[in-house]
Enzyme design. Structure first.
Site, short mmCIF file in Angstrom:
data_model
loop_
_atom_site.label_atom_id
_atom_site.label_comp_id
_atom_site.label_asym_id
_atom_site.label_seq_id
_atom_site.Cartn_x
_atom_site.Cartn_y
_atom_site.Cartn_z
N GLN A 111 -9.91 -4.29 -3.22
CA GLN A 111 -11.12 -3.97 -2.65
C GLN A 111 -12.20 -4.18 -3.88
OE1 GLN A 111 -12.01 -2.21 0.34
NE2 GLN A 111 -13.92 -2.81 -0.43
N HIS B 46 -7.30 0.76 -6.49
CA HIS B 46 -7.66 -0.12 -5.05
C HIS B 46 -8.26 -1.41 -5.65
CE1 HIS B 46 -7.91 -1.50 -1.06
NE2 HIS B 46 -8.89 -0.54 -0.54
N ASP C 185 -17.47 6.72 -1.28
CA ASP C 185 -16.33 6.48 -0.68
C ASP C 185 -15.94 7.72 0.23
OD1 ASP C 185 -13.73 5.72 0.11
OD2 ASP C 185 -12.67 6.04 -1.59
N ARG D 180 0.86 -1.25 -0.03
CA ARG D 180 0.05 -0.06 0.11
C ARG D 180 1.00 1.12 -0.03
NH1 ARG D 180 -5.26 0.91 3.50
NH2 ARG D 180 -5.93 -0.16 2.03
N ARG E 162 -12.88 -9.27 1.61
CA ARG E 162 -11.55 -8.79 1.32
C ARG E 162 -10.43 -9.97 1.29
NH1 ARG E 162 -9.67 -3.58 1.81
NH2 ARG E 162 -7.89 -4.59 0.73
N CYS F 32 -16.20 1.36 0.96
CA CYS F 32 -15.13 0.43 1.21
C CYS F 32 -14.93 0.42 2.78
CB CYS F 32 -13.98 0.65 0.23
SG CYS F 32 -13.37 2.46 0.14
N1 NVA Z 1 -10.34 6.43 -1.18
C1 NVA Z 1 -9.88 6.11 -0.01
C2 NVA Z 1 -10.28 4.60 0.06
C3 NVA Z 1 -9.74 3.94 1.68
C4 NVA Z 1 -9.74 2.56 1.60
C5 NVA Z 1 -8.45 6.35 0.51
O1 NVA Z 1 -7.65 6.41 -0.50
O2 NVA Z 1 -8.10 6.73 1.65
#
Ligand code: NVA
Length: 308
Positions: A130, A127, A223, A100, A291, A263
């Site tokens: 997800q 992502h 989101d 990540r 997940r 998410c």
């Molecule tokens: N768009 C959000 C997703 C978090 C799982 C982020 O990047 O923080």
């Protein structure tokens, strides 16, 4: 060497295969041990995490492997030493790397030099893990993916907007993204999704009006308005995004049996009403559970590709 850096790294057939495997693994979580040894999977986090760390760690253990946590702030990738050097070191320790981080280019550089499969556990751009979990969730609730309409309302330029475009198009879904001016996905991303959709019977479209986007949708997604790394823009974003909040009133424009997705982490009263997030049509806890199953499937797929 196959990697999973963006949603369209899987062809439509491969995506279906991974989702079928995820459903199988969910049904019998302790039967398959493709990481027996145990093989080590390095998990690196340069950003905050709850679901991703816990679901990968549990999933890797269930597959018979060992989840090796690498703290991004200790490793200082790209600061203390280059991505290239880290890739070569971790590739000698681990069978796969889950990362990540911020820029997609960092992940691509890791994949280029690690010699082992690399999995995107969220970047600024995508992502994809997800989305595998989300598609599994839709399939469970709707018994199909192709032909369904999904409306994403909110920050269409964030990782989730991009990933819904690519993964939804790959699954043959009709993807509508509804964002305020200046927060739509890049045209290049819409074109990339439309090119995939042309082969799957799906579609990809921008629809600035949130009511028009949600009307008749089978799946409504939102989101956070403030993705990790955008914290400085919180105040400005709150004002701009307010009309794109997934309120009860907006959700009522979707099909009567539509499902609501997020998410997580969610901010009730901001991008989504508590009544929607905690309501009977919300599937957010299934998404969180899935997940683990979806990630076990993509790790199994990549391990098989790497060793065949
Ligand atoms: N768009 C959000 C997703 C978090 C799982 C982020 O990047 O923080």
């Amino acid at each position: 060497m196959r990697h999973f850096l963006a949603d369209d790294d899987l062809t439509p057939a491969e995506q279906a295969q991974v989702l079928a495997l995820a459903a199988e693994l969910k049904h019998a979580p302790y039967d398959a041990k493709p990481l027996a040894g145990p093989r080590t999977v390095a998990m690196i986090f340069d950003k905050q995490t709850l679901r991703t760390q816990s679901s990968f760690a549990a999933g890797i253990a269930e597959l018979g492997g060992f989840p090796m946590l690498v703290d991004g702030s200790l490793a200082g990738i790209g600061v203390r030493e280059s991505v290239h050097d880290v890739a070569r070191v971790l590739g000698r320790q681990a069978s796969m790397i889950v990362w990540r981080t911020y820029a997609q280019a960092r992940l691509e550089e890791m994949a280029e030099h690690s010699g082992v499969p690399v999995v995107n556990a969220l970047t600024d751009d995508f992502h994809p893990c997800q989305l595998l979990a989300d598609l599994l969730t839709v399939q469970e609730h709707k018994q199909q993916l192709a032909g369904l309409t999904v409306a994403f309302v909110g920050d269409g330029a964030c990782n989730m907007g991009n990933s819904w475009l690519l993964a939804g198009a790959t699954a043959g879904m009709h993807v509508r993204i509804s964002s305020p001016d200046g927060y739509a996905p890049a045209q290049e991303m819409v074109d990339r999704a439309a090119a995939i959709a042309a082969t799957t019977g799906g579609s990809a479209a921008l629809e600035a009006d949130p009511v028009a986007a949600v009307t008749g949708a089978d799946v409504v997604v939102t989101d956070t308005w403030i993705s990790m790394g955008k914290e400085d823009e919180a105040a400005a974003r709150a004002a701009v995004f307010a009309p794109y909040s997934l309120t009860t009133a907006l959700f009522e424009h979707a099909k009567p049996d539509a499902i609501a997705m997020h998410c997580l982490p969610a901010y009730r009263g901001k991008e989504i009403d508590a009544e929607v997030l905690d309501g009977p049509q919300s599937v957010v806890w299934d998404e969180a559970e899935n997940r683990r199953h979806a990630q076990k499937a993509i790790l199994t797929f990549l391990m098989e590709e790497a060793t065949s």
